[in-house]
Design an enzyme around this catalytic site. Structure first.
Site, PDB file in Angstrom:
ATOM      1  N   GLU A  81      45.885  44.057  50.483  1.00  0.00           N
ATOM      2  CA  GLU A  81      46.386  43.934  51.849  1.00  0.00           C
ATOM      3  C   GLU A  81      47.783  43.332  51.928  1.00  0.00           C
ATOM      4  O   GLU A  81      48.420  43.378  52.988  1.00  0.00           O
ATOM      5  CB  GLU A  81      45.407  43.091  52.673  1.00  0.00           C
ATOM      6  CG  GLU A  81      44.088  43.814  52.942  1.00  0.00           C
ATOM      7  CD  GLU A  81      43.044  42.931  53.603  1.00  0.00           C
ATOM      8  OE1 GLU A  81      43.235  41.698  53.624  1.00  0.00           O
ATOM      9  OE2 GLU A  81      42.041  43.475  54.099  1.00  0.00           O
ATOM     10  N   GLU A 112      30.558  40.828  33.422  1.00  0.00           N
ATOM     11  CA  GLU A 112      30.985  39.449  33.690  1.00  0.00           C
ATOM     12  C   GLU A 112      30.701  38.514  32.520  1.00  0.00           C
ATOM     13  O   GLU A 112      31.223  37.392  32.466  1.00  0.00           O
ATOM     14  CB  GLU A 112      30.287  38.912  34.936  1.00  0.00           C
ATOM     15  CG  GLU A 112      28.816  38.672  34.807  1.00  0.00           C
ATOM     16  CD  GLU A 112      28.244  38.021  36.060  1.00  0.00           C
ATOM     17  OE1 GLU A 112      27.682  36.927  35.941  1.00  0.00           O
ATOM     18  OE2 GLU A 112      28.367  38.607  37.149  1.00  0.00           O
TER      19      GLU A 112
END
Length: 273
Positions: A81, A112
């Site tokens: 953004e 992960e």
């Protein structure tokens, strides 16, 4: 290292399946209202991290978020953004998720748990000592994130973190740790809820405060935003009208020719008779 994972503690609420929709929503909302207060307690730590990011960016550095699952996705959202909102290059703020782009939409098994992959991923971006790397992990125990920050520390790269447990291995690793302790989730262990909300709030603060400090906002307006749709073009025209004495049509012409609100206003100011 022993520490309490409040994100894993049992919910304050029992028998969720017996609640009505109205009760579920009311109780979730009640829990969500506690998050901003938890964030408020961390403002001095957020300030230190933002100050470090700004100083590094003024030297030509970049910001990297690394995380897994929900945390990694939130970092990617914040990074993505920044260019349309503030008109910066796409490479200035970067989001990296364990498991790569596929993991944005679906879980990648065991990604992960790989403690060495984050550093490899960062090296693909030619990471250097002017950059800042922020690890995001609600638990504060994600090997992918901890391993990445450890390697950054060894290479004199500034590190921060956003976690929701106090005294976690991740907090002990980061040079600029932020611990937003939101307590047990409404659904036990579902850290996409309050923890995710806390992380999103902190990420908004980090990127927005950084961009304002770098001069990407004038007054309270996004004067460098990308004009990527009709709504934003209209907003830009109205911003120009608020800054200089021109009508809508003139402001629209200026914006089209100059390409940004800032450039349109600067051009008019420099050329007015």
């Amino acid at each position: 290292m022993n520490f309490t994972k409040t994100t894993e503690q049992s919910s304050k609420y029992e028998h969720l399946e017996k609640m009505s929709v109205a009760e579920l929503l009311q109780n979730i909302n009640q829990e969500d209202q506690t998050v901003p207060f938890a964030v408020q307690k961390t403002l001095p730590k957020i300030e230190k991290l933002v100050t470090e990011i700004v100083s590094k960016m003024k030297l030509g550095g970049r910001l990297f978020y690394i995380g897994a699952g929900t945390s990694g996705r939130l970092g990617i959202v914040d990074a993505s953004e920044c260019p349309p909102t503030f008109g910066v290059d796409a490479g200035l703020v970067n989001g990296i998720i364990a498991g790569g782009d596929k993991a944005i939409r679906q879980a990648v098994e065991n990604a992960e748990d790989n403690a060495t992959q984050a550093w490899i991923d960062l090296q693909n971006h030619q990471i250097n000592k002017n950059d800042v790397v922020v690890g995001i992990a609600a638990s504060g125990t994600t090997p992918y994130v901890i391993g990445g920050l450890e390697m950054c520390n060894q290479n004199n790269i500034s590190t921060g973190c956003i976690t929701c447990n106090e005294g976690s291995p991740l907090s002990q690793t980061a040079k600029f740790p932020i611990e937003v302790v939101v307590g047990p989730e409404f659904v036990t262990g579902s850290s996409r809820m309050k923890a995710g909300t806390a992380q999103k709030l902190v990420l908004n603060m980090i990127s927005t405060a950084t961009m304002i400090q770098l001069g990407k906002v004038k007054g309270n307006k996004m004067v460098d935003m990308q004009l990527s749709n009709k709504k934003l073009v209209d907003r830009g025209v109205k911003m120009i009208m608020g800054e200089i004495p021109v009508d809508y049509e003139t402001a629209a012409i200026l914006l089209e020719k100059q390409g940004s609100v800032r450039k349109a206003v600067d051009y008019f100011t420099a050329n007015k008779s």
